[in-house]
Design a protein around this motif. Structure first.
Motif, PDB file in Angstrom:
ATOM      1  N   VAL A   7      -4.183  12.821  -8.316  1.00 18.74           N
ATOM      2  CA  VAL A   7      -3.864  12.089  -7.162  1.00 18.74           C
ATOM      3  C   VAL A   7      -4.110  10.583  -7.549  1.00 18.74           C
ATOM      4  O   VAL A   7      -5.200  10.350  -7.816  1.00 18.74           O
ATOM      5  CB  VAL A   7      -4.368  12.576  -5.648  1.00 18.74           C
ATOM      6  CG1 VAL A   7      -3.858  11.816  -4.500  1.00 18.74           C
ATOM      7  CG2 VAL A   7      -4.222  14.170  -5.734  1.00 18.74           C
ATOM      8  N   LYS A   8      -2.983   9.938  -6.986  1.00 19.52           N
ATOM      9  CA  LYS A   8      -3.493   8.401  -7.157  1.00 19.52           C
ATOM     10  C   LYS A   8      -3.243   7.727  -5.821  1.00 19.52           C
ATOM     11  O   LYS A   8      -2.172   7.787  -5.110  1.00 19.52           O
ATOM     12  CB  LYS A   8      -2.187   7.724  -8.008  1.00 19.52           C
ATOM     13  CG  LYS A   8      -2.532   8.166  -9.508  1.00 19.52           C
ATOM     14  CD  LYS A   8      -1.530   7.323 -10.445  1.00 19.52           C
ATOM     15  CE  LYS A   8      -2.003   7.706 -11.912  1.00 19.52           C
ATOM     16  NZ  LYS A   8      -0.805   6.822 -12.775  1.00 19.52           N
ATOM     17  N   PHE A   9      -4.093   6.680  -5.455  1.00 14.49           N
ATOM     18  CA  PHE A   9      -4.179   6.128  -4.152  1.00 14.49           C
ATOM     19  C   PHE A   9      -4.142   4.630  -4.436  1.00 14.49           C
ATOM     20  O   PHE A   9      -4.556   4.034  -5.258  1.00 14.49           O
ATOM     21  CB  PHE A   9      -5.491   6.266  -3.481  1.00 14.49           C
ATOM     22  CG  PHE A   9      -5.828   7.762  -2.992  1.00 14.49           C
ATOM     23  CD1 PHE A   9      -5.665   8.265  -1.843  1.00 14.49           C
ATOM     24  CD2 PHE A   9      -6.577   8.520  -4.110  1.00 14.49           C
ATOM     25  CE1 PHE A   9      -5.850   9.525  -1.496  1.00 14.49           C
ATOM     26  CE2 PHE A   9      -6.793   9.886  -3.664  1.00 14.49           C
ATOM     27  CZ  PHE A   9      -6.640  10.131  -2.442  1.00 14.49           C
ATOM     28  N   LEU A  10      -3.204   3.910  -3.688  1.00 14.78           N
ATOM     29  CA  LEU A  10      -3.386   2.400  -3.450  1.00 14.78           C
ATOM     30  C   LEU A  10      -4.324   2.108  -2.268  1.00 14.78           C
ATOM     31  O   LEU A  10      -3.829   2.851  -1.216  1.00 14.78           O
ATOM     32  CB  LEU A  10      -2.067   1.804  -3.424  1.00 14.78           C
ATOM     33  CG  LEU A  10      -1.867   0.262  -3.258  1.00 14.78           C
ATOM     34  CD1 LEU A  10      -2.259  -0.204  -4.836  1.00 14.78           C
ATOM     35  CD2 LEU A  10      -0.225  -0.092  -3.095  1.00 14.78           C
ATOM     36  N   ALA A  11      -5.279   1.217  -2.445  1.00 17.99           N
ATOM     37  CA  ALA A  11      -6.138   1.070  -1.320  1.00 17.99           C
ATOM     38  C   ALA A  11      -6.474  -0.548  -1.246  1.00 17.99           C
ATOM     39  O   ALA A  11      -6.497  -1.102  -2.339  1.00 17.99           O
ATOM     40  CB  ALA A  11      -7.327   2.015  -1.489  1.00 17.99           C
ATOM     41  N   ASP A  12      -7.279  -0.862  -0.152  1.00 18.89           N
ATOM     42  CA  ASP A  12      -7.867  -2.293   0.004  1.00 18.89           C
ATOM     43  C   ASP A  12      -9.106  -2.164  -0.883  1.00 18.89           C
ATOM     44  O   ASP A  12      -9.754  -1.114  -0.892  1.00 18.89           O
ATOM     45  CB  ASP A  12      -8.017  -2.606   1.339  1.00 18.89           C
ATOM     46  CG  ASP A  12      -8.642  -3.949   1.426  1.00 18.89           C
ATOM     47  OD1 ASP A  12      -9.827  -3.859   1.390  1.00 18.89           O
ATOM     48  OD2 ASP A  12      -7.898  -4.521   1.833  1.00 18.89           O
ATOM     49  N   GLU A  13      -9.626  -2.883  -1.466  1.00 15.77           N
ATOM     50  CA  GLU A  13     -10.780  -3.013  -2.048  1.00 15.77           C
ATOM     51  C   GLU A  13     -12.044  -2.637  -1.495  1.00 15.77           C
ATOM     52  O   GLU A  13     -13.121  -2.154  -1.944  1.00 15.77           O
ATOM     53  CB  GLU A  13     -11.119  -4.257  -3.043  1.00 15.77           C
ATOM     54  CG  GLU A  13     -12.244  -4.369  -3.927  1.00 15.77           C
ATOM     55  CD  GLU A  13     -12.390  -5.639  -4.840  1.00 15.77           C
ATOM     56  OE1 GLU A  13     -13.177  -5.657  -5.739  1.00 15.77           O
ATOM     57  OE2 GLU A  13     -11.565  -6.630  -4.309  1.00 15.77           O
ATOM     58  N   SER A  14     -12.059  -3.170  -0.020  1.00 12.57           N
ATOM     59  CA  SER A  14     -13.150  -2.775   0.543  1.00 12.57           C
ATOM     60  C   SER A  14     -13.129  -1.317   1.039  1.00 12.57           C
ATOM     61  O   SER A  14     -14.474  -0.887   1.434  1.00 12.57           O
ATOM     62  CB  SER A  14     -12.847  -3.351   2.110  1.00 12.57           C
ATOM     63  OG  SER A  14     -11.989  -2.661   2.697  1.00 12.57           O
ATOM     64  N   ARG A  15     -12.580  -0.478   0.303  1.00 12.51           N
ATOM     65  CA  ARG A  15     -12.707   1.031   0.522  1.00 12.51           C
ATOM     66  C   ARG A  15     -13.254   1.918  -0.677  1.00 12.51           C
ATOM     67  O   ARG A  15     -13.377   3.008  -0.874  1.00 12.51           O
ATOM     68  CB  ARG A  15     -11.184   1.728   0.669  1.00 12.51           C
ATOM     69  CG  ARG A  15     -10.784   1.515   2.238  1.00 12.51           C
ATOM     70  CD  ARG A  15     -11.779   1.677   3.284  1.00 12.51           C
ATOM     71  NE  ARG A  15     -11.047   1.716   4.461  1.00 12.51           N
ATOM     72  CZ  ARG A  15     -11.619   1.807   5.680  1.00 12.51           C
ATOM     73  NH1 ARG A  15     -13.067   2.284   5.481  1.00 12.51           N
ATOM     74  NH2 ARG A  15     -11.466   1.541   6.995  1.00 12.51           N
TER      75      ARG A  15
END
Length: 338
Positions: free
Chosen positions: A253-261
């Motif tokens: 699984v690949k996620f795109l996320a804000d660095e704060s997460r």
């Protein structure tokens, strides 16, 4: 005060005093042990006997520590002052540290599948592994514990499960489910016969992993089980299938996320399972192998900052669930309530 005991019990009595009254920060002199023996056990013992018994316990491998001090005494033979070594400051070295006991207590307090009464019983047993000073030093260990009456049904159930696994027998039990009745939430019970092969804690739930009569893998919350008993062993047993099941269910699984997460990813999936790359726009691309349901749960709980990129099937599931949720808010749901 304890009943008066035989002098044959002196070794055990001294060990019990060291267990209850000493730790690395609290020690006892021979004189203090002597007073406690008289107070607790109505036993008069001289200091030489106390030291001899303590040394015997040390020779037997019991981890008792002490300090050695030097004092000046007058020799009976010469009448002159001379140095004499004195053993004092005895304490029992614990096999488990107070910080470890506190961690175990916090873990017990955090679960929701045992009653407050059972939690309190376990906390008392854990506290007994330390000295009498433990609760004073860790006063938060009993937070939120009440005193309701409760049976030990869950522990009895676990005992039966362990016996069934060891003897390759099946179990029969009632399983509690719920339905919406005319007067609100109602309990109902279903009977099951299964072949257990493992127990496991998943997302805070204590589960029985087993096979049903059709050979399919099933799982049941142990705290919802009652009236369990051993039955025959017609169904084949398999052990250790939870790990196999996890491997089969896992996918990339690949996620795109804000660095704060980043910390949220580590806390949820574990550091070792993650691969993190920084994107040019400052976001992060996080890759892992995990159960799709777990990935779905994480994405939905952080939907403002996290997006599933791959696989497309899982991404579509998130979109469908979010759309259904949105329709529930902007449709006529308010008019349907009541």
């Amino acid at each position: 005060m304890y009943t008066k005991q035989s002098k044959k019990m002196i070794t055990l009595d001294i060990l019990e005093i060291l267990r209850r009254y000493t730790d690395e920060n609290h020690s006892l002199s021979q004189k203090e042990i002597e007073k406690l023996l008289e107070k607790e056990y109505d036993m008069v013992v001289d200091r030489k006997s106390i030291k001899r018994n303590i040394m015997d316990m040390i020779d037997m491998g019991i981890d008792i520590h002490w300090d050695e001090k030097t004092r000046m005494v007058f020799s009976k033979d010469t009448g002159e002052a001379e140095e004499q070594s004195v053993c004092t400051g005895f304490y029992l070295q614990r096999e488990i540290m107070d910080c470890e006991i506190h961690f175990l207590i916090d873990s017990v307090m955090d679960v929701d599948y045992i009653s407050d009464n059972q939690k309190m019983q376990l906390v008392k047993k854990l506290e007994s592994l330390s000295s009498k000073y433990f609760r004073k030093n860790t006063g938060t260990s009993r937070r939120n514990v009440k005193e309701p009456t409760s049976s030990n049904q869950m522990f009895y159930t676990v005992d039966i499960i362990n016996e069934a696994i060891a003897t390759k027998k099946n179990v029969q039990f009632l399983y509690r489910t719920y339905r919406a009745g005319r007067r609100g939430l109602e309990e109902q019970y279903e009977e099951h016969i299964v072949a257990p092969y493992e127990t496991e804690i998943v997302n805070g739930k204590y589960l029985l992993l087993c096979r049903d009569a059709d050979g399919a893998d099933s799982e049941f919350r142990i705290d919802y089980i009652s009236e369990m008993r051993l039955v025959g062993s017609e169904m084949p047993h398999r052990r250790g299938l939870s790990a196999v099941r996890k491997n089969v269910n896992e996918q990339a699984v690949k996620f795109l996320a804000d660095e704060s997460r980043v910390s949220s990813f580590v806390e949820f999936f574990g550091r070792q399972s993650l691969k993190v790359n920084r994107m040019e726009n400052g976001d992060i691309l996080v890759s892992t192998r995990t159960d799709p349901q777990k990935a779905l749960e994480f994405a939905l709980s952080h939907s403002m900052d996290v997006t599933i990129i791959e696989p497309q099937s899982l991404r579509n599931r998130v979109v469908g669930m979010l759309q259904s949720s949105l329709e529930g808010y902007i449709g006529n749901s308010c008019g349907r309530v009541g």
